[in-house]
Structures are given as structure tokens and as C-alpha cells.
Scaffold this motif. Sequence first.
Motif, mmCIF file in Angstrom:
data_model
loop_
_atom_site.group_PDB
_atom_site.id
_atom_site.type_symbol
_atom_site.label_atom_id
_atom_site.label_comp_id
_atom_site.label_asym_id
_atom_site.label_seq_id
_atom_site.Cartn_x
_atom_site.Cartn_y
_atom_site.Cartn_z
ATOM 1 N N VAL A 223 -8.831 6.008 -5.423
ATOM 2 C CA VAL A 223 -7.752 5.682 -4.495
ATOM 3 C C VAL A 223 -8.263 5.615 -3.061
ATOM 4 N N LEU A 224 -9.027 6.625 -2.648
ATOM 5 C CA LEU A 224 -9.562 6.620 -1.283
ATOM 6 C C LEU A 224 -10.569 5.499 -1.086
ATOM 7 N N GLY A 225 -11.307 5.157 -2.140
ATOM 8 C CA GLY A 225 -12.259 4.055 -2.030
ATOM 9 C C GLY A 225 -11.572 2.731 -1.747
ATOM 10 N N VAL A 226 -10.394 2.511 -2.350
ATOM 11 C CA VAL A 226 -9.643 1.281 -2.083
ATOM 12 C C VAL A 226 -9.222 1.225 -0.616
ATOM 13 N N PHE A 227 -8.709 2.327 -0.088
ATOM 14 C CA PHE A 227 -8.290 2.348 1.314
ATOM 15 C C PHE A 227 -9.486 2.184 2.255
ATOM 16 N N LEU A 228 -10.592 2.858 1.966
ATOM 17 C CA LEU A 228 -11.759 2.733 2.841
ATOM 18 C C LEU A 228 -12.327 1.321 2.821
ATOM 19 N N LEU A 229 -12.333 0.697 1.646
ATOM 20 C CA LEU A 229 -12.790 -0.691 1.571
ATOM 21 C C LEU A 229 -11.893 -1.595 2.402
ATOM 22 N N ARG A 230 -10.595 -1.340 2.378
ATOM 23 C CA ARG A 230 -9.658 -2.118 3.190
ATOM 24 C C ARG A 230 -9.906 -1.890 4.678
ATOM 25 N N TYR B 280 0.823 -1.210 0.000
ATOM 26 C CA TYR B 280 0.000 0.000 0.000
ATOM 27 C C TYR B 280 0.858 1.261 0.000
ATOM 28 N N LEU B 281 2.031 1.204 0.660
ATOM 29 C CA LEU B 281 2.923 2.363 0.660
ATOM 30 C C LEU B 281 3.473 2.632 -0.740
ATOM 31 N N VAL C 189 -8.754 7.824 9.448
ATOM 32 C CA VAL C 189 -9.810 7.100 8.734
ATOM 33 C C VAL C 189 -11.055 7.976 8.578
ATOM 34 N N SER C 190 -11.420 8.702 9.629
ATOM 35 C CA SER C 190 -12.591 9.572 9.545
ATOM 36 C C SER C 190 -12.381 10.698 8.536
ATOM 37 N N ALA C 191 -11.164 11.268 8.524
ATOM 38 C CA ALA C 191 -10.876 12.325 7.551
ATOM 39 C C ALA C 191 -10.942 11.796 6.130
ATOM 40 N N ALA C 192 -10.415 10.594 5.900
ATOM 41 C CA ALA C 192 -10.486 9.998 4.562
ATOM 42 C C ALA C 192 -11.937 9.737 4.161
ATOM 43 N N LEU D 232 -2.490 7.155 5.232
ATOM 44 C CA LEU D 232 -3.453 6.073 4.993
ATOM 45 C C LEU D 232 -2.774 4.707 5.025
ATOM 46 N N ALA D 233 -1.550 4.620 4.485
ATOM 47 C CA ALA D 233 -0.816 3.352 4.522
ATOM 48 C C ALA D 233 -0.460 2.967 5.958
ATOM 49 N N VAL D 234 -0.093 3.959 6.782
ATOM 50 C CA VAL D 234 0.193 3.693 8.203
ATOM 51 C C VAL D 234 -1.059 3.213 8.923
ATOM 52 N N ALA D 235 -2.205 3.841 8.629
ATOM 53 C CA ALA D 235 -3.467 3.404 9.239
ATOM 54 C C ALA D 235 -3.822 1.988 8.800
ATOM 55 N N GLU D 236 -3.558 1.661 7.538
ATOM 56 C CA GLU D 236 -3.839 0.299 7.054
ATOM 57 C C GLU D 236 -2.977 -0.726 7.767
#
Length: 302
Positions: free
Chosen positions: A192-199, A7-8, A152-155, A87-91
Motif C-alpha cells: 500500500v505504501l509503495g503505491v503511494f510513494l510511487l505516485r 485514492y481516498l 511523505v518523508s514519514a511514509a 497520504l490521500a491528502v498529500a497525493e
Amino acid sequence: MPESTDYLCGGLVMAGIFALLPIIYRINSAVGSAVVDMLHPSSFRKALHSTNIICNILFGSSRWEKIIVVTAAMERFAMAAFFLFLLAVAERTFKQRFLYAKLFSHLTSSRRARNSDLPHFRLNKVRNIKTWLSVRSYLKKRGPQRSVDCIVSAAFIITLCLVSFLCMELLKESQYLHQSLYNLEVLCWCLVLGVFLLRFMTLGSKINKKYRNLSVLITEQINLYLQMEQKPDKKEELMLANNVLKLAADLLKELESPFKISGLSANPYLYNLTKVVVLSALSGVLSEMLGFKLKLHKIKIR
């Protein structure tokens, strides 16, 4: 836990695309004709002239224009890389939480605990139940909590605003809609944000499923009833442990809540407002595309 930089690396690649997007977007019909002239079998001077035309269109004709374009691209890359790095750190934090939850579910199973090289104990005594609840509470609070939740909330809020903006743009009957740079950039950010939020949502649901696995407590209650028949002299101690297990199961049912982002599932007013805004825009877009009126939302406040 094995280190993974997928993800990074993906975030850095997308940051580079976001930085070069305005420059690439300047490739229009003039650049296309210049490329055709450059590929055409002619003199070297004509090819060099076509290359200069492409560079002037991409980076500007004057020196100051080139400096501004390059500086803006570097700033866009830095800002996008910083946000996608968060976002990668949060993941990765969510992945660690899932690992904790997965290993915690192995404690009461002898086979899984042996395979994971973990201590194993049954919930047949009050002190074991107390230890199990303490370990569960400690693991759920381990690691950064507020910072990751804020990311996560900001994203989620940014994605919500971008999707709403994109839906309003789609409702405009304009033939130049797909040719605007900001619409293309908003679409890329949404993807891009949708991929992270789905994860995030997938890992969050798995974590809650591991911690909310009440079948472990029910299985231990059955084992306690079987031990009461086999060991009637320890019936009082086993009954006490059984009552504590029942109270623990009821407490977990009351305290635990489904995985939520930005408190939407906890606040019915915010949830309904978000649902009305997003689904109303999607209803309008689908109604325009399908040719008939389509309703996707229904307000319900508990």
C-alpha cells in the motif's frame, strides 16, 4: 480541478482490510472443517453448531473476548484510515502542484494559453521576465509545504523500515514464515505504501520537469536574436532582455535540484546509509534465491 476520491476510497478499503486481517487470519483448519460440516447435508442443529464454532474462533468464546476483538478491530481501522487519509491528502496536493506547473508552462505559448484560457506574454522584455520569475516562485510556494513533506518523508521512512524487516525475515530459513500474521501485515503495508510513494515520486518528477523546462528560455533567446535583426533600433533593449534570460537560465540550473524524498538526494551520508541497508538486505535475499552471491550496492560519497 475535478475532484477525485480514488485514492481516498482505496485507502478506506485497505483500512478495513487491515482491521479485519487478524480476524480473517484466525480461519484455520478447524474453521475449514467446520465449514465442510456446515455444507454437508445434515440436520439444522449441526449447521448451527458449525456456525457457532466459526464465530467463537473468529471473535472469541467469552463475552469479554468478543468485546476486545471488536474494539481492537475498530482501533486498527481508525488508525489505518487516519494515516491513509493523510497520504490521500498529500497525493491530492501533489496533483494540484502538478496542475499549477502544467498551467505555468502554458503562459509563454500562445496556442496552449488560448486553450487553457490563460494570459499570454513573451519574454522579450525585462518586466515580462521579472513577472515570469515571480509567478514561478509564487506557484512553487503555493499550498501546504512542510506538512505534506513531513507526511511523505514519514511514509518513506516507515516503508524503508518495513522493507528492511521483511528482508531480514526472508533470510530466516523457516517453514512457518508465510504463516505468521505480522509478516503478512508487513507485506500488505509495504504494498500500500509503495503505491503511494510511487505516485509521489512520479508526480514530483513531472512537477520538476515542468519547472525545469529551460527550453522555454532558449526559445525566447532565439526569438530575441531574430527580433534584433528585424528591429535594429531596439537592439539595446533586446540585448538587455537577452542577458537577463541568460542569467535566469544559469540561476535556475544552480538553484533547482531533482525531486527528493526525506532529503536523501541532498544528504550523501544518509543516502549511502539507506542504500547500504536496503540493498544489502536485498542482496542477501536474492543470493539465497538464485544460489550465487550477488552485490547490489557500492558506497560512493561525493
